[in-house]
Design an enzyme around this catalytic site. Sequence first.
Site, PDB file in Angstrom:
ATOM      1  N   ARG A 150       0.853  -1.178   0.000  1.00  0.00           N
ATOM      2  CA  ARG A 150       0.000   0.000   0.000  1.00  0.00           C
ATOM      3  C   ARG A 150       0.895   1.235   0.000  1.00  0.00           C
ATOM      4  NH1 ARG A 150      -2.501  -3.386   4.014  1.00  0.00           N
ATOM      5  NH2 ARG A 150      -4.633  -4.022   3.423  1.00  0.00           N
ATOM      6  N   LYS A 174      -2.931  -1.981   7.589  1.00  0.00           N
ATOM      7  CA  LYS A 174      -4.175  -1.588   8.245  1.00  0.00           C
ATOM      8  C   LYS A 174      -4.393  -2.392   9.519  1.00  0.00           C
ATOM      9  CE  LYS A 174      -6.696   0.063   4.179  1.00  0.00           C
ATOM     10  NZ  LYS A 174      -7.926  -0.081   3.354  1.00  0.00           N
ATOM     11  N   HIS A 244      -1.449   2.803  -6.186  1.00  0.00           N
ATOM     12  CA  HIS A 244      -2.183   1.564  -5.957  1.00  0.00           C
ATOM     13  C   HIS A 244      -2.408   0.773  -7.244  1.00  0.00           C
ATOM     14  CE1 HIS A 244      -2.941   2.670  -1.793  1.00  0.00           C
ATOM     15  NE2 HIS A 244      -3.361   1.439  -1.621  1.00  0.00           N
ATOM     16  N   ARG A 247       0.069  -1.852  -7.069  1.00  0.00           N
ATOM     17  CA  ARG A 247      -0.370  -2.886  -6.116  1.00  0.00           C
ATOM     18  C   ARG A 247      -1.428  -3.773  -6.766  1.00  0.00           C
ATOM     19  NH1 ARG A 247      -1.463  -4.279  -0.588  1.00  0.00           N
ATOM     20  NH2 ARG A 247      -3.681  -4.378  -0.077  1.00  0.00           N
ATOM     21  N   HIS A 270      -4.979  -8.428   3.258  1.00  0.00           N
ATOM     22  CA  HIS A 270      -6.428  -8.257   3.370  1.00  0.00           C
ATOM     23  C   HIS A 270      -6.950  -9.066   4.553  1.00  0.00           C
ATOM     24  CE1 HIS A 270      -6.960  -7.170  -1.164  1.00  0.00           C
ATOM     25  NE2 HIS A 270      -6.631  -6.135  -0.431  1.00  0.00           N
ATOM     26  N   TYR A 279     -10.072  -9.411  -7.568  1.00  0.00           N
ATOM     27  CA  TYR A 279      -9.059  -9.675  -8.594  1.00  0.00           C
ATOM     28  C   TYR A 279      -9.403 -10.892  -9.441  1.00  0.00           C
ATOM     29  CZ  TYR A 279      -6.456  -6.197  -6.010  1.00  0.00           C
ATOM     30  OH  TYR A 279      -6.078  -5.026  -5.399  1.00  0.00           O
TER      31      TYR A 279
END
Length: 307
Positions: A150, A174, A244, A247, A270, A279
Amino acid sequence: MRGAALAEQAEAYLGYLEATRRASAHTLAAYRRDLQLLETLLAGHGVANATGADALAMRQVVSTLHRRGLAPRSIQRFLSACRGLFGYLVGQGLLSANPALGLQAPRGKRSLPKVLDVDQTARLLDSEPRNEEGLRDKAIMELFYSSGLRLSELCGLDIAALDLNEALVTVTGKGNRTRTLPVGKQALAALRDWLRLRAQWPRAAHCQALFVSRRGTRLGVRAVQLRLAQHARESGLQQQLHPHMLRHSFASHLLESSSDLRAVQELLGHANLSTTQVYTHLDFQHLAKVYDAAHPRAGRRREGATD
């Protein structure tokens, strides 16, 4: 704190998140903006503080945001901040129930992330640096694509997080979750070139950040965004490049080759597999294009085709 203004209640909650949950500065800033918006909207409905809010007031707030054209994802993030605040106040004995529970943002069309194809990625990454900053930027782009970072993770990296001998980088993402990621051969070479140059920048010696400016300060989010956009233009890419996108390209290309959704989830950091599953739609789109272009009975006539 029962009769306190919402701003005071919000600051107490944010202090709790920082001290107990170790929330990042980015998360705290986003939640603060959302709770300031909550204060403004509730005031418009005659509610002075969070303890005076009820389910009806919160439904009116969501309706107001929807009428203003706020994106569903932004409304959902706003509701997440609200649920957190109200849940905190319930735990403090200042609310009997959380009025934001069960509220959902209006459904919107889920857009697929934009990616570069393999040729576009190669064109971007194989271009020769034009100056010293370009050599640093090449290391940034290679690391983005090699490890799927990220933007905030890359900008927050310190030199100590990089293990060149083991070809690994450790990032904090995160939810303050830490993960260790492999670094590819070409990214390693670019990083070694950058670190040799970095050692020659006098003002960089006293900064722990991996990526710095000539002034010796950590490279910020906006600076990285602008530099990558510039390199995309210089490489002749027709679409605007944002960090991103590298990414997303990392995830899409890896999934095309491996089909290992769980592994890609772990690499991307994630929390939920459903976030990674977007994806698979990109992968299907690619396969569908190949099928339409190559299969003799695909059912779609290509321009210029003859019987």
